[in-house]
Design a protein around this motif. Structure first.
Motif, PDB file in Angstrom:
ATOM      1  N   GLY A   9       8.007  18.275  48.393  1.00 40.38           N
ATOM      2  CA  GLY A   9       8.957  17.917  47.335  1.00 40.38           C
ATOM      3  C   GLY A   9      10.356  18.284  47.780  1.00 40.38           C
ATOM      4  N   TYR A  10      11.222  18.592  46.818  1.00 36.18           N
ATOM      5  CA  TYR A  10      12.612  18.932  47.133  1.00 36.18           C
ATOM      6  C   TYR A  10      12.665  20.089  48.140  1.00 36.18           C
ATOM      7  CZ  TYR A  10      14.179  15.979  43.251  1.00 36.18           C
ATOM      8  OH  TYR A  10      14.436  14.911  42.434  1.00 36.18           O
ATOM      9  N   LEU A  11      11.845  21.101  47.902  1.00 33.88           N
ATOM     10  CA  LEU A  11      11.833  22.248  48.811  1.00 33.88           C
ATOM     11  C   LEU A  11      11.139  21.912  50.127  1.00 33.88           C
ATOM     12  CD1 LEU A  11      11.781  25.300  49.659  1.00 33.88           C
ATOM     13  CD2 LEU A  11       9.770  25.546  48.236  1.00 33.88           C
ATOM     14  N   GLU A  30       1.331  16.250  52.318  1.00 31.01           N
ATOM     15  CA  GLU A  30       1.774  15.907  50.962  1.00 31.01           C
ATOM     16  C   GLU A  30       0.663  15.162  50.224  1.00 31.01           C
ATOM     17  OE1 GLU A  30       4.372  16.459  48.767  1.00 31.01           O
ATOM     18  OE2 GLU A  30       3.129  15.180  47.485  1.00 31.01           O
ATOM     19  N   ARG A  35       5.107   9.665  47.808  1.00 28.24           N
ATOM     20  CA  ARG A  35       6.010  10.537  48.575  1.00 28.24           C
ATOM     21  C   ARG A  35       5.625  10.533  50.055  1.00 28.24           C
ATOM     22  NH1 ARG A  35       7.873  15.940  45.109  1.00 28.24           N
ATOM     23  NH2 ARG A  35       9.418  14.775  43.955  1.00 28.24           N
ATOM     24  N   THR A  86       5.431  25.060  41.269  1.00 30.48           N
ATOM     25  CA  THR A  86       4.921  26.086  40.337  1.00 30.48           C
ATOM     26  C   THR A  86       5.571  25.818  38.974  1.00 30.48           C
ATOM     27  OG1 THR A  86       6.686  27.539  41.161  1.00 30.48           O
ATOM     28  CG2 THR A  86       4.483  27.923  42.033  1.00 30.48           C
ATOM     29  N   THR A 122       8.404  29.538  44.359  1.00 25.80           N
ATOM     30  CA  THR A 122       8.831  30.637  43.486  1.00 25.80           C
ATOM     31  C   THR A 122       7.643  31.013  42.599  1.00 25.80           C
ATOM     32  OG1 THR A 122      11.043  29.727  43.513  1.00 25.80           O
ATOM     33  CG2 THR A 122      10.541  31.315  41.763  1.00 25.80           C
ATOM     34  N   GLU A 154      19.750  22.196  45.508  1.00 28.52           N
ATOM     35  CA  GLU A 154      19.752  20.741  45.628  1.00 28.52           C
ATOM     36  C   GLU A 154      21.200  20.276  45.714  1.00 28.52           C
ATOM     37  OE1 GLU A 154      17.213  19.005  42.604  1.00 28.52           O
ATOM     38  OE2 GLU A 154      15.671  20.489  43.062  1.00 28.52           O
ATOM     39  N   LYS A 265      12.538  27.178  34.135  1.00 29.21           N
ATOM     40  CA  LYS A 265      11.126  27.593  34.209  1.00 29.21           C
ATOM     41  C   LYS A 265      10.999  28.976  34.858  1.00 29.21           C
ATOM     42  CE  LYS A 265       9.718  26.167  38.729  1.00 29.21           C
ATOM     43  NZ  LYS A 265       9.565  27.182  39.719  1.00 29.21           N
ATOM     44  N   ARG A 331      14.494  17.039  36.109  1.00 32.87           N
ATOM     45  CA  ARG A 331      13.671  18.049  35.451  1.00 32.87           C
ATOM     46  C   ARG A 331      14.541  18.950  34.578  1.00 32.87           C
ATOM     47  NH1 ARG A 331      10.388  20.258  40.620  1.00 32.87           N
ATOM     48  NH2 ARG A 331      12.415  19.882  41.552  1.00 32.87           N
TER      49      ARG A 331
HETATM   50  N1  LIG Z   1      13.857  22.357  44.142  1.00 33.10           N
HETATM   51  C1  LIG Z   1      14.556  23.413  44.531  1.00 33.10           C
HETATM   52  O1  LIG Z   1      15.790  23.356  44.643  1.00 33.10           O
HETATM   53  C2  LIG Z   1      13.879  24.710  44.848  1.00 33.10           C
HETATM   54  C3  LIG Z   1      14.635  25.758  45.419  1.00 33.10           C
HETATM   55  C4  LIG Z   1      13.995  26.963  45.686  1.00 33.10           C
HETATM   56  C5  LIG Z   1      12.665  27.147  45.351  1.00 33.10           C
HETATM   57  N2  LIG Z   1      11.973  26.111  44.766  1.00 33.10           N
HETATM   58  C6  LIG Z   1      10.564  26.349  44.440  1.00 33.10           C
HETATM   59  O2  LIG Z   1       9.794  25.615  45.376  1.00 33.10           O
HETATM   60  C7  LIG Z   1       8.594  25.137  44.783  1.00 33.10           C
HETATM   61  C8  LIG Z   1       8.522  23.631  44.932  1.00 33.10           C
HETATM   62  O3  LIG Z   1       9.627  23.068  44.221  1.00 33.10           O
HETATM   63  P1  LIG Z   1      10.013  21.543  44.379  1.00 33.10           P
HETATM   64  O4  LIG Z   1      11.260  21.356  43.601  1.00 33.10           O
HETATM   65  O5  LIG Z   1       9.981  21.155  45.805  1.00 33.10           O
HETATM   66  O6  LIG Z   1       8.779  20.862  43.596  1.00 33.10           O
HETATM   67  P2  LIG Z   1       8.233  19.384  43.697  1.00 33.10           P
HETATM   68  O7  LIG Z   1       7.375  19.182  42.519  1.00 33.10           O
HETATM   69  O8  LIG Z   1       9.372  18.456  44.001  1.00 33.10           O
HETATM   70  O9  LIG Z   1       7.330  19.385  45.015  1.00 33.10           O
HETATM   71  C9  LIG Z   1       6.047  19.911  45.137  1.00 33.10           C
HETATM   72  C10 LIG Z   1       5.240  18.956  46.018  1.00 33.10           C
HETATM   73  O10 LIG Z   1       3.997  19.545  46.380  1.00 33.10           O
HETATM   74  C11 LIG Z   1       3.006  18.518  46.408  1.00 33.10           C
HETATM   75  N3  LIG Z   1       1.690  19.146  46.325  1.00 33.10           N
HETATM   76  C12 LIG Z   1       1.130  19.796  45.275  1.00 33.10           C
HETATM   77  N4  LIG Z   1      -0.079  20.296  45.637  1.00 33.10           N
HETATM   78  C13 LIG Z   1      -0.267  19.969  46.943  1.00 33.10           C
HETATM   79  C14 LIG Z   1      -1.291  20.230  47.878  1.00 33.10           C
HETATM   80  N5  LIG Z   1      -2.387  20.933  47.556  1.00 33.10           N
HETATM   81  N6  LIG Z   1      -1.162  19.732  49.130  1.00 33.10           N
HETATM   82  C15 LIG Z   1      -0.073  19.023  49.486  1.00 33.10           C
HETATM   83  N7  LIG Z   1       0.939  18.756  48.625  1.00 33.10           N
HETATM   84  C16 LIG Z   1       0.847  19.233  47.383  1.00 33.10           C
HETATM   85  C17 LIG Z   1       3.372  17.643  45.218  1.00 33.10           C
HETATM   86  O11 LIG Z   1       2.807  16.361  45.302  1.00 33.10           O
HETATM   87  C18 LIG Z   1       4.910  17.635  45.319  1.00 33.10           C
HETATM   88  O12 LIG Z   1       5.381  16.551  46.098  1.00 33.10           O
HETATM   89  C19 LIG Z   1       8.645  25.634  43.337  1.00 33.10           C
HETATM   90  O13 LIG Z   1       7.967  26.843  43.253  1.00 33.10           O
HETATM   91  C20 LIG Z   1      10.127  25.833  43.093  1.00 33.10           C
HETATM   92  O14 LIG Z   1      10.374  26.761  42.078  1.00 33.10           O
HETATM   93  C21 LIG Z   1      12.550  24.906  44.530  1.00 33.10           C
END
Ligand SMILES: NC(=O)c1ccc[n+]([C@@H]2O[C@H](COP(=O)([O-])OP(=O)(O)OC[C@H]3O[C@@H](n4cnc5c(N)ncnc54)[C@H](O)[C@@H]3O)[C@@H](O)[C@H]2O)c1
Length: 439
Positions: A9-11, A30, A35, A86, A122, A154, A265, A331
């Motif tokens: 995902g984004y991270l 993924e 995606r 999460t 997180t 982001e 969250k 979100r």
């Molecule tokens: N978005 C941010 O800016 C950011 C910054 C720091 C920390 N985080 C933390 O990072 C984590 C992810 O955030 P995000 O924004 O990337 O979320 P997101 O929902 O965009 O991405 C999560 C990805 O994981 C994939 N996924 C889920 N289960 C899977 C599995 N078993 N195998 C393979 N892929 C799987 C999902 O399909 C999704 O594409 C969270 O805990 C968030 O709090 C996010």
């Protein structure tokens, strides 16, 4: 090094591409087919400046591949990063950690005994210990599990990943520390602080940082509430207190508040976890931080109603949908919440955003959208600036004034040059300010 990045995902997508840029051999895993196929085809599935070019470059170099599942190649990896989501559990404040549990179960058969697993998501403090038990049960070995929280923002995600202001790792064993130092070597060689700590501290660092940032924003928004009833100016107040180095001026701009996939969250999950640990009262204040933040959204509706009276049938154009500029992340976006509140109050709402309208149409089909700013503004009774995209900050207020029915704009982000808009004939109401009095 050979590494896997699980969850793109984004991270995760950013981290995978950054690791490949640093020269590591990356396998991205993924679960979401759309995606995955986007990434395989060289397309970043979300808007993030600079990332598409970086993806094309690492794909051309051949040191990144994207897959739906692990296969025997994962057995060659020295390090596996967990980057799955999460999110907040429905009907609860707690974080849903089930994606992490599924990810480690799927990884277990491909985990070499000496390979390190690094959690980046997180998480509530204590999650890593649960995952370690699950991995040990699945593999029969004591896992090398570390926590390595991510601080990217982001909009500047790639830059933040390649040149972070610090790297934090929580470790239990020397081998894991050596592997983590090696993977980040080219970053730490530039002088980036590298903080090695225990695992609970590393888990807590991220939620503590986000709680502090949320508190800072809600603090200035609370001051804005006071300013609005006392004739004071919260923007000047922020500037004046921000010169104190101990306070600082970043994250001190009042407006419609924070949103996105992290801050809201994360503070709720922190409250839930603290409760479970029997120390809920230590972070009780976060409930107020959350409430102040949500109140700013309804304040916009109050202001529009105060100006226009009954909103039934009035056209209100909401400028921006993403939770912040340079992102298409909707979100918990304050902009979307404001649009929905205005619609619920009877307004005929039209949402404009330079990047994320496809996402709005997909996720919020009840909201009308318009891609062309001038068309969106035509005949509007009010504009609401909800996301401070450069396109709005640089828009010509005289051109917009010519097409609206009523030249009223609520600046929900304190992003507009007040005099420029007023000189073009606009009535501008900025949150936390009495701009008419101050000009
Ligand atoms: N978005 C941010 O800016 C950011 C910054 C720091 C920390 N985080 C933390 O990072 C984590 C992810 O955030 P995000 O924004 O990337 O979320 P997101 O929902 O965009 O991405 C999560 C990805 O994981 C994939 N996924 C889920 N289960 C899977 C599995 N078993 N195998 C393979 N892929 C799987 C999902 O399909 C999704 O594409 C969270 O805990 C968030 O709090 C996010």
């Amino acid at each position: 090094m050979k590494i896997t990045v699980i969850g793109l995902g984004y991270l995760g997508a950013t981290h995978a591409i950054a690791m490949a840029e640093l020269g590591h051999d990356v396998i991205g895993i993924e679960a979401n087919p759309q995606r995955l196929s986007d990434l395989q085809n060289g397309k970043v599935p979300f808007y993030e400046p600079g990332l598409p070019e970086a993806l094309v470059s690492v794909l051309a170099k051949g040191n990144i591949v994207f897959k739906a599942d692990h296969d025997s190649e994962s057995l060659e990896a020295d390090l596996h990063f967990l980057c799955v989501g999460t999110p907040q559990l429905p009907g609860s404040y707690a974080a849903n950690t089930e994606y992490l549990h599924s990810a480690v179960q799927a990884l277990a058969p491909y985990l070499r005994e000496d390979a390190v697993v690094a959690g980046k998501s997180t998480v509530p403090v204590g999650t890593s210990a649960e995952l370690a038990l699950a991995l040990q049960a699945a593999t029969g070995n004591r896992p090398h599990l570390v926590w390595n929280p991510e601080f990217l923002r982001e909009g500047t995600a790639l830059e933040d990943s390649l040149r972070p202001d610090r790297i934090v790792i929580g470790v239990n064993d020397e081998h894991s520390e050596t592997v983590m130092r090696k993977v980040y070597e080219s970053i730490t060689d530039l002088g980036t602080p590298f903080i090695v700590t225990d695992i609970p501290t590393a888990e807590l660092v991220k939620v503590a940082a986000n709680s502090f940032l949320a508190t800072k924003i809600s603090f200035i928004n609370a001051m804005a509430e006071i300013a609005e009833v006392s004739g004071a100016d919260a923007v000047q107040l922020a500037q004046a207190i921000g010169y104190d180095e101990r306070i600082g001026n970043k994250f001190l701009r009042n407006g419609i508040g924070f949103g996105g996939g992290c801050l809201p969250k994360d503070i709720r999950a922190f409250m839930a976890r603290a409760d479970e640990l029997g120390v809920g009262s230590a972070v009780d204040f976060l409930a107020d931080i959350d409430a102040i933040n949500l109140r700013r959204r309804s304040r916009v509706v109050d202001l529009v109603t105060q100006e226009l009276g009954d909103l039934t049938g009035k056209k209100v154009t909401v400028l921006g949908a993403a939770f912040k500029p340079d992102s298409d992340d909707l979100r918990d976006s304050p902009a979307i919440a404001v649009a929905q509140l205005l619609q619920a109050a009877g307004a005929n709402v039209v949402v404009h955003d330079p990047i994320s309208l496809d996402q709005v149409n997909l996720n919020y089909p009840a909201l009308a959208t318009e891609q062309d700013l001038m068309v969106a503004a035509t005949d509007a009774d009010a504009l609401v600036l909800a996301t401070e995209w450069r396109e709005y900050r640089e828009a010509d207020p005289a051109v917009l004034a010519a097409v609206v029915a009523n030249a009223l704009i609520i600046d929900g982000r304190n992003a507009l040059a007040v005099e420029r808009w007023q000189n073009a004939g606009w009535r501008l109401i900025a949150l936390g300010r009495n701009v008419e009095a101050s000009i």
